[in-house]
Design an enzyme around this catalytic site. Structure first.
Site, PDB file in Angstrom:
ATOM      1  CG  HIS A 118      -2.035   0.992   1.165  1.00  0.00           C
ATOM      2  ND1 HIS A 118      -1.877   2.318   1.487  1.00  0.00           N
ATOM      3  CD2 HIS A 118      -3.332   0.856   0.790  1.00  0.00           C
ATOM      4  CE1 HIS A 118      -3.034   2.946   1.337  1.00  0.00           C
ATOM      5  NE2 HIS A 118      -3.922   2.083   0.912  1.00  0.00           N
ATOM      6  CD  GLU A 169      -7.103  -3.173  -5.237  1.00  0.00           C
ATOM      7  OE1 GLU A 169      -6.095  -3.791  -5.608  1.00  0.00           O
ATOM      8  OE2 GLU A 169      -7.406  -2.039  -5.656  1.00  0.00           O
TER       9      GLU A 169
END
Length: 362
Positions: A253, A308
């Site tokens: 991330h 996600e």
């Protein structure tokens, strides 16, 4: 150019949320998001973000009733949605429908929480109505006996959702209600700073969320899970991808340099629901294998699952098409957008950054 894209520039002071990317913390109004995600409902956390404190019993009942009574679309709104080209993507439909909502209420500056509640309530109904209209099946009227998240799934499918599915989606939506000064939230605050109405601010945010660099669907993660499911050998598939130098979708991330706290909270919820859905169980198994192999191939990079990854697993378990991911994300983030619009209006200063001219002068 320094601070390109305003990276590193503080554009506002806020009491709504805080992101500590180095240590992997996400804070909502002083509460650890991963802690409240497993212990509070969507409605309770929405109340927290709007009002600044957790609701008592009476306040929670009031909010639930306000959401329920605002779920129904007017016949005019249904007509607008129906007349839009069938080729129009769902985010563009949302943007258009929410913009049209300004004609059906008193939306003016300064914004109110009642306006925020109305917009929050109708977004799931718009999504479900459009989906079912394109499928050529009858729309499903909202049910007042279901929670906000349960009702969304019910309107999409016409069936009351399984407990595990509703719980998984609710946890995901709570964890994506708010995430600091991201691109869409900034768009909403900029629009609100001109003393435009809350509908215009949310329309700006939806247009920003539509971009693939911000609200793009996790199709890469879904493809990975599909491939592993078909091969029935997670380690083999992942090892081959890493051998070829491919990026493993759903890991790493740009903000969190360690564990994504939202992924941790989702994993904890899925562990509670273990054995109730094959796709959710598969995702947890894939995560364990992938992290081990990533440490082997990219030692010291600290690549862990991001939100996600589990969002994709939940969408797959719910059998939701990829085009529903960003609209569903929007149905959550509307809470953060409107909280920021309300905060912006309180002590407002219009945004007016400068640009650095690099062209010629003749």
């Amino acid at each position: 150019m320094e601070h390109k894209g305003l990276k590193g520039i503080v554009a506002a002071e806020t009491r709504i949320s805080h992101i500590d990317g180095e240590n992997g913390h996400l804070i909502y109004r002083g509460y650890d998001a991963k802690e409240i995600a497993g212990n509070y409902t969507f409605e309770e956390v929405a109340y927290l973000l709007w009002y600044g404190h957790m609701p008592n019993k009476e306040e929670l009942l009031w909010l639930k009733e306000e959401l329920r009574k605002n779920r129904v679309l007017s016949e005019e709104m249904k007509t607008i949605i129906t007349l839009l080209p069938s080729s129009m993507d769902l985010m563009s439909v949302l943007r258009t429908a929410i913009s049209a909502e300004s004609g059906y209420g008193e939306y003016h500056f300064p914004p109110t929480i009642s306006q925020a509640i109305k917009l929050t309530a109708i977004i799931p109904t718009i999504i479900a109505f459009r989906k079912r209209t394109l499928e050529g099946v009858a729309d499903v009227s909202p049910r007042s006996d279901l929670s906000h998240v349960e009702n969304y799934l019910y309107m999409l499918t016409g069936e009351v959702p399984q407990f595990a599915h509703a719980q998984a989606l609710e946890t995901y939506l709570i964890l994506t209600l708010e995430h600091g000064m991201n691109a869409s939230t900034f768009s909403a605050r900029v629009t609100a700073s001109t003393e435009s109405d809350i509908v215009s601010a949310v329309t700006s945010a939806i247009g920003t969320m539509k971009g693939p660099l911000h609200g793009g669907a996790p199709s890469g993660v879904i493809e990975l899970l599909d491939e592993i499911s078909l091969a029935n050998n997670a380690e083999k598939v992942i090892r081959e991808k890493l051998d070829r130098g491919e990026k493993l979708m759903g890991f790493g991330h740009r903000v969190y340099k360690t564990h994504d706290p939202r992924a941790i909270a989702l994993k904890a919820k899925l562990k509670e629901l273990g054995g109730q859905d094959d796709w959710l169980d598969l995702a947890m198994n894939v995560e364990n294998i992938a992290i081990t192999l990533l440490e082997e191939f990219k030692s010291g990079r600290s690549l862990y699952t991001n939100v996600e990854f589990y969002a994709a697993a939940i969408m797959k378990a719910l059998n939701l098409n990829p085009e529903l991911f960003t609209p569903t994300f929007t149905a959550s983030r509307i809470i953060g957008w409107t909280a920021h619009v309300l905060e912006q209006a309180d002590g407002n200063t219009i945004y007016r950054p400068e640009s650095n001219y690099i062209g010629e002068i003749h």
